[in-house]
Motif scaffolding. Structure first.
Motif, PDB file in Angstrom:
ATOM      1  N   HIS A  14       0.823  -1.204   0.000  1.00 38.75           N
ATOM      2  CA  HIS A  14       0.000   0.000   0.000  1.00 38.75           C
ATOM      3  C   HIS A  14       0.869   1.271   0.000  1.00 38.75           C
ATOM      4  N   ASP A  15       2.003   1.244   0.694  1.00 37.82           N
ATOM      5  CA  ASP A  15       2.858   2.428   0.799  1.00 37.82           C
ATOM      6  C   ASP A  15       3.544   2.761  -0.520  1.00 37.82           C
ATOM      7  N   ASN A  16       4.116   1.776  -1.205  1.00 35.99           N
ATOM      8  CA  ASN A  16       4.760   2.013  -2.494  1.00 35.99           C
ATOM      9  C   ASN A  16       4.952   0.681  -3.213  1.00 35.99           C
ATOM     10  N   ALA A  17       3.988   0.349  -4.054  1.00 36.66           N
ATOM     11  CA  ALA A  17       4.012  -0.930  -4.761  1.00 36.66           C
ATOM     12  C   ALA A  17       5.164  -1.012  -5.767  1.00 36.66           C
ATOM     13  N   ALA A  18       5.469   0.099  -6.439  1.00 32.89           N
ATOM     14  CA  ALA A  18       6.533   0.075  -7.449  1.00 32.89           C
ATOM     15  C   ALA A  18       7.890  -0.223  -6.822  1.00 32.89           C
ATOM     16  N   LEU A  19       8.182   0.418  -5.706  1.00 28.36           N
ATOM     17  CA  LEU A  19       9.458   0.142  -5.037  1.00 28.36           C
ATOM     18  C   LEU A  19       9.508  -1.284  -4.513  1.00 28.36           C
ATOM     19  N   LEU A  20       8.383  -1.775  -4.041  1.00 30.01           N
ATOM     20  CA  LEU A  20       8.338  -3.147  -3.547  1.00 30.01           C
ATOM     21  C   LEU A  20       8.611  -4.134  -4.675  1.00 30.01           C
ATOM     22  N   LEU A  21       8.058  -3.868  -5.858  1.00 30.43           N
ATOM     23  CA  LEU A  21       8.312  -4.735  -7.017  1.00 30.43           C
ATOM     24  C   LEU A  21       9.754  -4.617  -7.513  1.00 30.43           C
ATOM     25  N   ALA A  22      10.366  -3.449  -7.347  1.00 30.17           N
ATOM     26  CA  ALA A  22      11.747  -3.236  -7.795  1.00 30.17           C
ATOM     27  C   ALA A  22      12.768  -3.809  -6.819  1.00 30.17           C
ATOM     28  N   LEU A  23      12.355  -4.075  -5.593  1.00 27.81           N
ATOM     29  CA  LEU A  23      13.290  -4.516  -4.555  1.00 27.81           C
ATOM     30  C   LEU A  23      14.062  -5.790  -4.916  1.00 27.81           C
ATOM     31  N   PRO A  24      13.453  -6.832  -5.490  1.00 30.62           N
ATOM     32  CA  PRO A  24      14.245  -8.015  -5.857  1.00 30.62           C
ATOM     33  C   PRO A  24      15.324  -7.719  -6.899  1.00 30.62           C
ATOM     34  N   PHE A  25      15.041  -6.803  -7.827  1.00 33.91           N
ATOM     35  CA  PHE A  25      16.040  -6.453  -8.842  1.00 33.91           C
ATOM     36  C   PHE A  25      17.200  -5.684  -8.229  1.00 33.91           C
ATOM     37  N   VAL A  26      16.886  -4.799  -7.303  1.00 32.59           N
ATOM     38  CA  VAL A  26      17.941  -4.047  -6.612  1.00 32.59           C
ATOM     39  C   VAL A  26      18.780  -4.997  -5.758  1.00 32.59           C
ATOM     40  N   ALA A  27      18.126  -5.946  -5.109  1.00 31.13           N
ATOM     41  CA  ALA A  27      18.851  -6.922  -4.286  1.00 31.13           C
ATOM     42  C   ALA A  27      19.765  -7.789  -5.151  1.00 31.13           C
ATOM     43  N   ALA A  28      19.291  -8.190  -6.327  1.00 29.57           N
ATOM     44  CA  ALA A  28      20.127  -8.996  -7.232  1.00 29.57           C
ATOM     45  C   ALA A  28      21.318  -8.187  -7.730  1.00 29.57           C
ATOM     46  N   TRP A  29      21.083  -6.911  -8.091  1.00 35.83           N
ATOM     47  CA  TRP A  29      22.182  -6.046  -8.520  1.00 35.83           C
ATOM     48  C   TRP A  29      23.224  -5.926  -7.415  1.00 35.83           C
ATOM     49  N   PHE A  30      22.759  -5.702  -6.185  1.00 34.22           N
ATOM     50  CA  PHE A  30      23.681  -5.556  -5.062  1.00 34.22           C
ATOM     51  C   PHE A  30      24.460  -6.841  -4.813  1.00 34.22           C
ATOM     52  N   ALA A  31      23.788  -7.984  -4.887  1.00 36.04           N
ATOM     53  CA  ALA A  31      24.461  -9.265  -4.649  1.00 36.04           C
ATOM     54  C   ALA A  31      25.557  -9.512  -5.684  1.00 36.04           C
ATOM     55  N   VAL A  32      25.280  -9.205  -6.948  1.00 39.59           N
ATOM     56  CA  VAL A  32      26.289  -9.390  -8.006  1.00 39.59           C
ATOM     57  C   VAL A  32      27.461  -8.445  -7.779  1.00 39.59           C
ATOM     58  N   ARG A  33      27.166  -7.198  -7.449  1.00 44.11           N
ATOM     59  CA  ARG A  33      28.250  -6.236  -7.219  1.00 44.11           C
ATOM     60  C   ARG A  33      29.097  -6.630  -6.014  1.00 44.11           C
ATOM     61  N   LEU A  34      28.456  -7.093  -4.954  1.00 41.87           N
ATOM     62  CA  LEU A  34      29.198  -7.522  -3.769  1.00 41.87           C
ATOM     63  C   LEU A  34      30.044  -8.751  -4.073  1.00 41.87           C
ATOM     64  N   ARG A  35      29.482  -9.705  -4.794  1.00 39.95           N
ATOM     65  CA  ARG A  35      30.236 -10.918  -5.146  1.00 39.95           C
ATOM     66  C   ARG A  35      31.474 -10.577  -5.966  1.00 39.95           C
ATOM     67  N   HIS A  36      31.309  -9.727  -6.961  1.00 41.54           N
ATOM     68  CA  HIS A  36      32.459  -9.330  -7.780  1.00 41.54           C
ATOM     69  C   HIS A  36      33.469  -8.530  -6.953  1.00 41.54           C
TER      70      HIS A  36
END
Length: 158
Positions: free
Chosen positions: A103-125
């Motif tokens: 209810h607070d922000n559906a778009a950011l909630l939907l984008a969260l898995p993509f941001v988490a994946a980006w962060f995980a790849v950057r951290l791994r590298h």
């Protein structure tokens, strides 16, 4: 005291490369090199995110008078930007309330898995000692900006 084969006296242990006289902290060059390590930025972002989450966990942004950031766009125009509600969404996620986060922000909630994946790849590298950057073509940037604009217009009209 003995003389080395080159005719010089040996240096005391605290001036050699190790031993009891070794400095406990790295020198300025070593510290600067650590700051430029590929993992420094992702690890710093992780530490800041954890600190921010700990701070936010104890404060309810749904209540007035909390010491939390505000949206300058909303203060100036009265309209919600694409990120408005992100702090409330994060608070609700930290407390396990997925419906309220939606209810607070559906778009950011939907984008969260993509941001988490980006962060995980950057951290791994970064931990592997490699630099990695997300590269987006003009079409991807246009699609992202169009989605943000549509979300902004849609949430302010409805």
């Amino acid at each position: 005291m003995s003389v080395e084969p080159n005719g010089r006296h040996p240096r005391p242990a605290e001036h050699r490369g190790g031993g009891a006289g070794r400095r406990p902290f790295p020198g300025p060059r070593r510290a600067a090199a650590l700051l430029h390590h590929p993992a420094a930025a992702p690890l710093g972002l992780l530490a800041a995110g954890l600190a921010g989450a700990a701070y936010l966990y104890a404060r309810d942004p749904h209540l007035p008078g909390q010491a939390l950031p505000f949206c300058p766009w909303r203060r100036l125009t009265g309209l919600q930007c694409p990120g408005c509600g992100g702090t409330r969404m994060a608070y609700d996620l930290l407390h396990g309330d997925l419906a309220a986060a939606w209810h607070d922000n559906a778009a950011l909630l939907l984008a969260l898995p993509f941001v988490a994946a980006w962060f995980a790849v950057r951290l791994r590298h970064g931990l592997a000692g490699r630099r990695w950057r997300l590269r987006m073509g003009p079409r991807a940037v246009t699609a992202l900006l169009a989605a943000a604009a549509l979300w902004t217009v849609g949430r302010n009209l409805l």
